[in-house]
Design a protein around this motif. Sequence first.
Motif: not given
Lengths: 237, 979
Positions: A97-101, A95
């Motif tokens: 941004a904010d790909n990661l948990l 994505f």
Amino acid sequence: MTSPTPVLRLRDVRRVHGDGPSASVALDGVDLDLHAGELVAVTGRSGSGKSTLLNLAGGLDVPTSGSVEVAGERLDGLSRTRLAELRRRHVGYVFQADNLLPTLTALENVALPLELDGVAVGAARGAAQRSLERVLGPEHAGRYPDQLSGGEQQRVAIARALIGERTLLLADEPTGALDEVTAEGVLRLLREAVDAGAAALMVTHDPAQAAWADRVVRLRDGRVQSAVTAEGSEVAS
Amino acid sequence: MSPLVLPPTQLTPLEQGRGDGVGRLARRTQRGQGRRRLLVAGLIALSVLLGVGSAVLAATMARSDATVGVQDRFGTAAALVSGPDGVYAVEQPSDPSRADLTPEQLAWLGRHALDGDLPSATGPQDLPLEVLQAIGYEPVTVAPQDVLAGMDLSAGDVLVARSVQTYDQTNQQQRVLTDLDVTHPLAGTTYDAGGRTEPLAGREGLLSPSLLAALGGEVGQMIEVPGIGPVDVVGTATRSFVRSQQLAVVAPGRAFSPRDGFRQADLRFADAADARRYVERLEERGQELAAALPTPSRDDLAAVGIPPGEQLPPPYVAGNVVEERSDYLSYAVAEESLATIVGGTVTALATVVAAVVGACAFAVGVRRRIREIGTIGAIGATPAQLRRLLRREGLVIGLGGAMVGAVAGLVLAFAAQPLAERVVDRDLQVAVPVVGALLPVVVGGLGAFLAAVWPARTAARVPTTTALAGRVPLGRVPGWLPVAGAVAAAAGVALLAELVVGSTTGTGLDAVQLLGAVLLATLGTAALGIPVIAAGGLLADRLPLLGRLALRDAARQRTRSAAAVAALVPVLAIPVAAGTVVFSEQVQFAGQYGGMVAEDGTPLEALPYADPGGSTLAIVDGAYLEGRQTPPSQATIAAVAAELPDVAGSAPLVHLGARDLQGGAVAVLPYTDDGRIDPVEADVSSIGRLGWAWGDRLALATPELLGLLGLPADAVPADGALVLDGAGASVLPDDLSSLQVVQVERPDEDGRRGQRILGEVVVGRTDAVSGGISPGVLVGPDTADRLGLVETARPQLLRLEAVPSAAQATAAYASVDGTIGAGAFISTAPPFWATSLGIAVLIALAVVAAALGVSVVAGMTSALAATESDGDLRKAVALGAEPSLRRRLHGLQAWWHTVIAAVLGAGLGLAVAWAVVRGTTVGAGYVDDGQVLEQVRATIAVHWLGLAAWVVVVPVLVGLVIAAVMRSSPVTAPRRRMA
């Protein structure tokens, strides 16, 4: 060199949001083939249907009409469970941004698709370690996302998208939040993955980023306006 | 693109112009927050509703209890005077029934009324001297001859005089000549003189003039008196009278006039020894009474600083206590102020939950609007303006919710009155405590305001650029917070213990102390959850993905998780506290009937007392001596019986109840072989209301009594003695308060047997002090049905299906509880809810109900948590997670929060229960025995299995409920930011 069987195939895909007078056509009769070893950039203005195309390709959305095939399997008619399985095993997402948990470390984020698929934790983390070391140093494995820079997060996301035997990479503005140098590094990773045999569909509005693609498909008002190769030749989408 | 350059569509329009821009901005920015505001307002309204409703209900019950309690204690009396002979009710000095008596007569009557009844329903004639003094009459020595003054009597006349048959502490039968009973016909044809029954000489007697006129006779005639027979009327007299009759024979040649004195020698009894004894006792009694003086008045007590009900020091007679109705009423009224405490406590607990959840809601709202807040800051709002903007929202929500809750609480309390009346089975008048009803409104509104303060402060401190980027720094929990929490929790419990153990009069200060104790204990305990939550995040490394996500997220969002735990702690602590207190009382209650028997079974004490007619013993054991008035144990009775030679080989002694027989344990023995009855009785002289403390020549039960008991007549020997198994007793509920007990005399030569109603036996009445049920009289099933008895739910009590044999009763007695004393209860078929299975079902129901209730609170916090984690969950679903991940994740988190809260809540609940139980006293009320309330502390008893079920099962159920009600995650890609 592309394979004869497309990894992703869209045929006359149409997606309409809403109904009646307020209905809006996001995609209108789109045909698209994506082969292994191929990086296709999808460009267009805001509202042209790029994100919708990506969602349909990953099984996150269902077309109003037409068909979507991933690895030879039609997505329409599949159950949610089967679609989730498809995404776990065959599709890698990157994505903007904010790909990661945020509650998982970098290593755990990379291992996430395998763990979701029921792979033992040890085995999943081993595979994740190998995938992660292709994009980042080992010292990043135990860090949480808020301890990584934006570029490092995108690299981790790419590592996650490449883990296992994924054949299809879907990237939605993967360098949109990065500076030029970092963006170039990410794109290079993508290119290397494609050259290694993956198929990648990348949404971008930046011509410079599109230049990394083998083919650029331009959307307008939900339709394929043009499809050109990196050399600029017109081709079928 | 620089975060400071925002697309026009993201700006919130600011209205220009005069007025409070922040205020207008607050209103505009709150658009779209309707659901969250409603949630918080609803929670505040609910907490206030609970508080107001509880306060009104508590005040109503307290007022009713006070009214009933005062009525029970005092009846119509203005005061109670307790002395060595018992407790006497004092009527108002202005009682019109005394108008015809002179002070001297009152005093004389008082001196010679040896009967220790509670004469609340009778006139002043029975008032003992102490009572008279208490009402302001000075003691006057009046000789018996004064009674006869003014009467024209001739030698040989028989005076039919009424007397009060009383018994002193030595159980001597006294015949006290009080006055002439001439307003009623003669009753009975015999009199008891020195152990023999003597016929009325020639059926001579006196009649009142009105009766004589009604019968159409004259003095000197033999007149047929209805119900009596022929009476040789020797004269007339007009005097009031009381009670039973005795008669004295006037010596020949003696004439009386109103002004003449009457000497002792002129009064004859058929039995000279009786006469002598009578006079001696009269004088002795007079001296005793005089020695017991003075009994001070209320003012006298107040002058020396002695409050009502307190033991009087020398020179007052030990045990003389004056207790006035007005003082007790004021104490009872003070109970109403406890309603304030009750309402305040409920509100405090409910508000803690509401405020915590509300704080979560406000915090989430801040997070979702962080960009907006950043924009406002970028445009020029100061941090103070930002804080004011958010606090204003909290204030509006809090006040609105509190007002709605207050109105709803009042409406509900009034609407619940009919139901409450049905439950407590008495009329109730709704009482609305002003302070008790206002307190929840204030606390609830304040709670909402405070719930908004912290998030407002947090939001205002976020750097503008960070806020514009949509990020909110993770909340940092200070390291000292758990330590402070532990200290606060301990302080709260200590405050509560001090409040319970120390004297409480229900003042406002007590209410504040209780509120503070509750808040400190609850919030302090909740703070202890923070390190546990943090530890969970560290331990999650080894867990599978779902557990890792859930615990890591809980640890990462520590503030939110701590708030969730804080909201659950009081909800989970209260049932533990209440259940432990009730369980402790049950255990204590069972122990009360253990009797005071030494471990080897010997009774603690048995006192002999003299009886000229034979040997009698008072079965008194240590319990009675200590004033607890519990029945003597089986071992005691058996040991005493073993000392009675005449009863060797007879049936076991029986115990017909003690507590409501006003202090005495009574046992009945059959006739012995030589025809004598040797009743064994305990000391009942302290309270002789029943009047059936008997001597050595009376049977104790009659066919009538047997009939009332539902027993076959042939179960009793023909002469009337009743033998009951000592362990065979059942308790009767309040609606059967008494049985009539008659005294049956031995048959005369003509085979006639006189009967005399001695009084009423109060049986099986619940003990107003401890709430326990006193032993009573055996009741057969038919009697129970006929009298409409209700089976008690106490595990030890039930209706006997049949009169048990000694073996059956012994077996049942042994199988229930070896500590239950004789004459108490036996249980052969306890009600379902008293069995182990029944108790297990009750616990299971309680756990399920609690889980549902807890789920409501947990659901609110989970819903708020979901708004923060949904973005991450959409990512996970996009990566291939099952959409059910959302439900499972929140279910697991809810379980985690509930487990922590259940463990902490159990600890808090046990601590509170300990404090309450420690403040509970056991023992008889002081009115009964003239002593102050015993300060014997109860001990806590924990149902460990139930507690374990609470801690383990409730969180699991909550987790399942949350997982079931949560929606699955939508299958959509994460949002793209606008470039």
